[in-house]
Scaffold this motif. Structure first.
Motif, PDB file in Angstrom:
ATOM      1  N   GLY A   1       9.942  -0.949 -20.432  1.00 47.71           N
ATOM      2  CA  GLY A   1       9.342  -1.921 -21.334  1.00 47.71           C
ATOM      3  C   GLY A   1       8.683  -3.098 -20.647  1.00 47.71           C
ATOM      4  N   GLN A   2       8.598  -3.088 -19.342  1.00 48.13           N
ATOM      5  CA  GLN A   2       8.022  -4.211 -18.594  1.00 48.13           C
ATOM      6  C   GLN A   2       7.017  -3.670 -17.576  1.00 48.13           C
ATOM      7  OE1 GLN A   2       8.750  -7.526 -19.018  1.00 48.13           O
ATOM      8  NE2 GLN A   2      10.086  -6.991 -20.721  1.00 48.13           N
ATOM      9  N   ARG A   3       6.298  -4.600 -16.974  1.00 50.35           N
ATOM     10  CA  ARG A   3       5.401  -4.227 -15.883  1.00 50.35           C
ATOM     11  C   ARG A   3       6.229  -4.062 -14.606  1.00 50.35           C
ATOM     12  NH1 ARG A   3       5.257  -8.834 -13.042  1.00 50.35           N
ATOM     13  NH2 ARG A   3       5.474 -10.789 -14.119  1.00 50.35           N
ATOM     14  N   ARG A   4       5.581  -3.712 -13.533  1.00 47.02           N
ATOM     15  CA  ARG A   4       6.248  -3.599 -12.242  1.00 47.02           C
ATOM     16  C   ARG A   4       6.652  -4.989 -11.747  1.00 47.02           C
ATOM     17  NH1 ARG A   4       6.738   1.271 -13.034  1.00 47.02           N
ATOM     18  NH2 ARG A   4       5.417   2.869 -12.162  1.00 47.02           N
ATOM     19  N   ILE A   5       7.814  -5.081 -11.140  1.00 50.25           N
ATOM     20  CA  ILE A   5       8.308  -6.354 -10.626  1.00 50.25           C
ATOM     21  C   ILE A   5       8.424  -6.236  -9.110  1.00 50.25           C
ATOM     22  CG2 ILE A   5      10.227  -7.986 -10.610  1.00 50.25           C
ATOM     23  CD1 ILE A   5      10.829  -7.089 -13.471  1.00 50.25           C
ATOM     24  N   PRO A   6       7.634  -7.001  -8.368  1.00 44.32           N
ATOM     25  CA  PRO A   6       7.738  -6.948  -6.903  1.00 44.32           C
ATOM     26  C   PRO A   6       8.938  -7.753  -6.425  1.00 44.32           C
ATOM     27  CG  PRO A   6       6.088  -8.541  -7.526  1.00 44.32           C
ATOM     28  CD  PRO A   6       6.583  -7.907  -8.806  1.00 44.32           C
ATOM     29  N   VAL A   7       9.572  -7.259  -5.390  1.00 46.55           N
ATOM     30  CA  VAL A   7      10.667  -7.997  -4.758  1.00 46.55           C
ATOM     31  C   VAL A   7      10.055  -8.719  -3.570  1.00 46.55           C
ATOM     32  CG1 VAL A   7      12.898  -7.839  -3.624  1.00 46.55           C
ATOM     33  CG2 VAL A   7      12.336  -6.278  -5.490  1.00 46.55           C
TER      34      VAL A   7
ATOM     35  N   GLN B   1      15.192  -1.936   5.901  1.00 48.45           N
ATOM     36  CA  GLN B   1      15.841  -2.904   5.010  1.00 48.45           C
ATOM     37  C   GLN B   1      15.561  -2.568   3.552  1.00 48.45           C
ATOM     38  OE1 GLN B   1      17.900  -5.225   5.934  1.00 48.45           O
ATOM     39  NE2 GLN B   1      18.108  -6.448   4.090  1.00 48.45           N
ATOM     40  N   ARG B   2      14.325  -2.193   3.262  1.00 46.90           N
ATOM     41  CA  ARG B   2      13.967  -1.810   1.898  1.00 46.90           C
ATOM     42  C   ARG B   2      14.779  -0.606   1.441  1.00 46.90           C
ATOM     43  NH1 ARG B   2      11.733   1.504  -1.647  1.00 46.90           N
ATOM     44  NH2 ARG B   2      11.789   3.189  -0.186  1.00 46.90           N
ATOM     45  N   ASP B   3      14.919   0.383   2.310  1.00 45.08           N
ATOM     46  CA  ASP B   3      15.684   1.579   1.967  1.00 45.08           C
ATOM     47  C   ASP B   3      17.155   1.263   1.716  1.00 45.08           C
ATOM     48  OD1 ASP B   3      13.411   3.083   2.128  1.00 45.08           O
ATOM     49  OD2 ASP B   3      13.852   3.917   4.116  1.00 45.08           O
ATOM     50  N   ALA B   4      17.726   0.336   2.485  1.00 40.94           N
ATOM     51  CA  ALA B   4      19.130  -0.035   2.293  1.00 40.94           C
ATOM     52  C   ALA B   4      19.325  -0.707   0.932  1.00 40.94           C
ATOM     53  CB  ALA B   4      19.592  -0.960   3.417  1.00 40.94           C
ATOM     54  N   VAL B   5      18.421  -1.601   0.570  1.00 42.47           N
ATOM     55  CA  VAL B   5      18.517  -2.267  -0.729  1.00 42.47           C
ATOM     56  C   VAL B   5      18.283  -1.254  -1.844  1.00 42.47           C
ATOM     57  CG1 VAL B   5      17.435  -3.992  -2.224  1.00 42.47           C
ATOM     58  CG2 VAL B   5      17.908  -4.535   0.153  1.00 42.47           C
ATOM     59  N   ALA B   6      17.306  -0.370  -1.692  1.00 45.39           N
ATOM     60  CA  ALA B   6      17.020   0.642  -2.715  1.00 45.39           C
ATOM     61  C   ALA B   6      18.205   1.587  -2.893  1.00 45.39           C
ATOM     62  CB  ALA B   6      15.764   1.417  -2.343  1.00 45.39           C
ATOM     63  N   GLU B   7      18.860   1.951  -1.817  1.00 48.61           N
ATOM     64  CA  GLU B   7      20.019   2.840  -1.905  1.00 48.61           C
ATOM     65  C   GLU B   7      21.168   2.165  -2.650  1.00 48.61           C
ATOM     66  OE1 GLU B   7      23.238   4.838   1.131  1.00 48.61           O
ATOM     67  OE2 GLU B   7      21.182   4.581   1.827  1.00 48.61           O
ATOM     68  N   GLU B   8      21.440   0.919  -2.326  1.00 48.82           N
ATOM     69  CA  GLU B   8      22.499   0.178  -3.013  1.00 48.82           C
ATOM     70  C   GLU B   8      22.155  -0.016  -4.483  1.00 48.82           C
ATOM     71  OE1 GLU B   8      26.171  -1.688  -3.283  1.00 48.82           O
ATOM     72  OE2 GLU B   8      25.322  -0.613  -1.572  1.00 48.82           O
TER      73      GLU B   8
ATOM     74  N   LEU C   1      11.954   2.934  -8.439  1.00 49.28           N
ATOM     75  CA  LEU C   1      12.004   2.172  -7.198  1.00 49.28           C
ATOM     76  C   LEU C   1      10.892   2.726  -6.332  1.00 49.28           C
ATOM     77  CD1 LEU C   1      15.826   2.375  -6.483  1.00 49.28           C
ATOM     78  CD2 LEU C   1      14.603   0.470  -7.487  1.00 49.28           C
ATOM     79  N   GLU C   2       9.935   1.875  -5.969  1.00 39.05           N
ATOM     80  CA  GLU C   2       8.816   2.375  -5.182  1.00 39.05           C
ATOM     81  C   GLU C   2       8.406   1.364  -4.134  1.00 39.05           C
ATOM     82  OE1 GLU C   2       5.368   1.111  -8.386  1.00 39.05           O
ATOM     83  OE2 GLU C   2       5.996   3.183  -8.266  1.00 39.05           O
ATOM     84  N   GLY C   3       7.474   1.770  -3.322  1.00 31.84           N
ATOM     85  CA  GLY C   3       6.950   0.918  -2.259  1.00 31.84           C
ATOM     86  C   GLY C   3       7.207   1.546  -0.906  1.00 31.84           C
ATOM     87  N   ARG C   4       6.266   1.354   0.014  1.00 33.59           N
ATOM     88  CA  ARG C   4       6.430   1.923   1.353  1.00 33.59           C
ATOM     89  C   ARG C   4       7.277   1.028   2.243  1.00 33.59           C
ATOM     90  NH1 ARG C   4       0.742   3.722   3.489  1.00 33.59           N
ATOM     91  NH2 ARG C   4       1.800   2.851   5.274  1.00 33.59           N
ATOM     92  N   THR C   5       6.928  -0.236   2.352  1.00 36.38           N
ATOM     93  CA  THR C   5       7.743  -1.152   3.141  1.00 36.38           C
ATOM     94  C   THR C   5       8.338  -2.256   2.284  1.00 36.38           C
ATOM     95  OG1 THR C   5       5.791  -2.447   3.702  1.00 36.38           O
ATOM     96  CG2 THR C   5       6.498  -0.772   5.285  1.00 36.38           C
ATOM     97  N   ALA C   6       7.705  -2.585   1.163  1.00 37.89           N
ATOM     98  CA  ALA C   6       8.257  -3.566   0.232  1.00 37.89           C
ATOM     99  C   ALA C   6       8.814  -2.817  -0.973  1.00 37.89           C
ATOM    100  CB  ALA C   6       7.178  -4.545  -0.205  1.00 37.89           C
ATOM    101  N   LEU C   7       9.680  -3.471  -1.699  1.00 36.51           N
ATOM    102  CA  LEU C   7      10.324  -2.847  -2.849  1.00 36.51           C
ATOM    103  C   LEU C   7       9.674  -3.347  -4.129  1.00 36.51           C
ATOM    104  CD1 LEU C   7      12.671  -1.042  -3.782  1.00 36.51           C
ATOM    105  CD2 LEU C   7      14.105  -3.077  -3.778  1.00 36.51           C
TER     106      LEU C   7
END
Length: 164
Positions: A92-98, A110-117, A80-86
């Motif tokens: 087995g896959q490439r990175r998937i942007p949210v 908001q990103r941190d809340a989704v990443a934590e869940e 799980l990465e990204g500064r403001t976006a997730l």
């Protein structure tokens, strides 16, 4: 959501202006040409601002991006990465942007809340070989009606202007 409301209000104001034309200066072709972009604009506002979302299902994380739906099993999420976006790293896959606005572009909190869940679900998940990453396009006939309706209105406006 605010942008969608403003655009809808602008379309309604344009419709009211065209319908209450006291001098009769607008022809039917001109009215159709003025209103023709409205379905496309409303469709794009829906597609970009309202439709994208993320949700936590029993066995997978659902990302409904602007044009793509991903169903990602929790056990396949590695990063799980990204500064403001997730952005998700999936084995087995490439990175998937949210790109879903509920999790991506509303800021770090908001990103941190989704990443934590998502981390909680990932840690509690059990590896199941029967569940794999799924990727679907979300473009289809209902979604194409906005652009097609705009094109039909432009064509009707053109044909009406030729008849006058």
């Amino acid at each position: 959501m605010v942008l969608a409301g403003i655009a809808q209000a602008a379309v309604l104001a344009l419709q009211a202006t065209l319908q209450s034309d006291p001098g009769g200066t607008w022809t039917w072709g001109g009215r159709l040409a003025a209103l023709a972009p409205a379905p496309f604009v409303l469709y794009m506002i829906w597609r970009i601002n309202i439709n994208p979302y993320v949700s936590f299902e029993k066995n997978y994380f659902r990302i409904n991006n602007i044009y793509t739906l991903y169903l990602i099993p929790y056990h396949t999420i590695t990063v799980l990465e990204g500064r403001t976006a997730l952005t998700l790293g999936v084995s087995g896959q490439r990175r998937i942007p949210v790109v879903a606005f509920s999790a991506a572009l509303m800021g770090k909190r908001q990103r941190d809340a989704v990443a934590e869940e998502l981390t909680k679900h990932r840690d509690a998940s059990v590896e199941d070989d029967g569940i794999a990453l799924q990727k679907h396009t979300t473009l289809g006939l209902p979604e194409a009606m906005g652009p097609f309706l705009s094109l039909a209105l432009f064509l009707a406006a053109f044909l009406t202007s030729l008849a006058q």
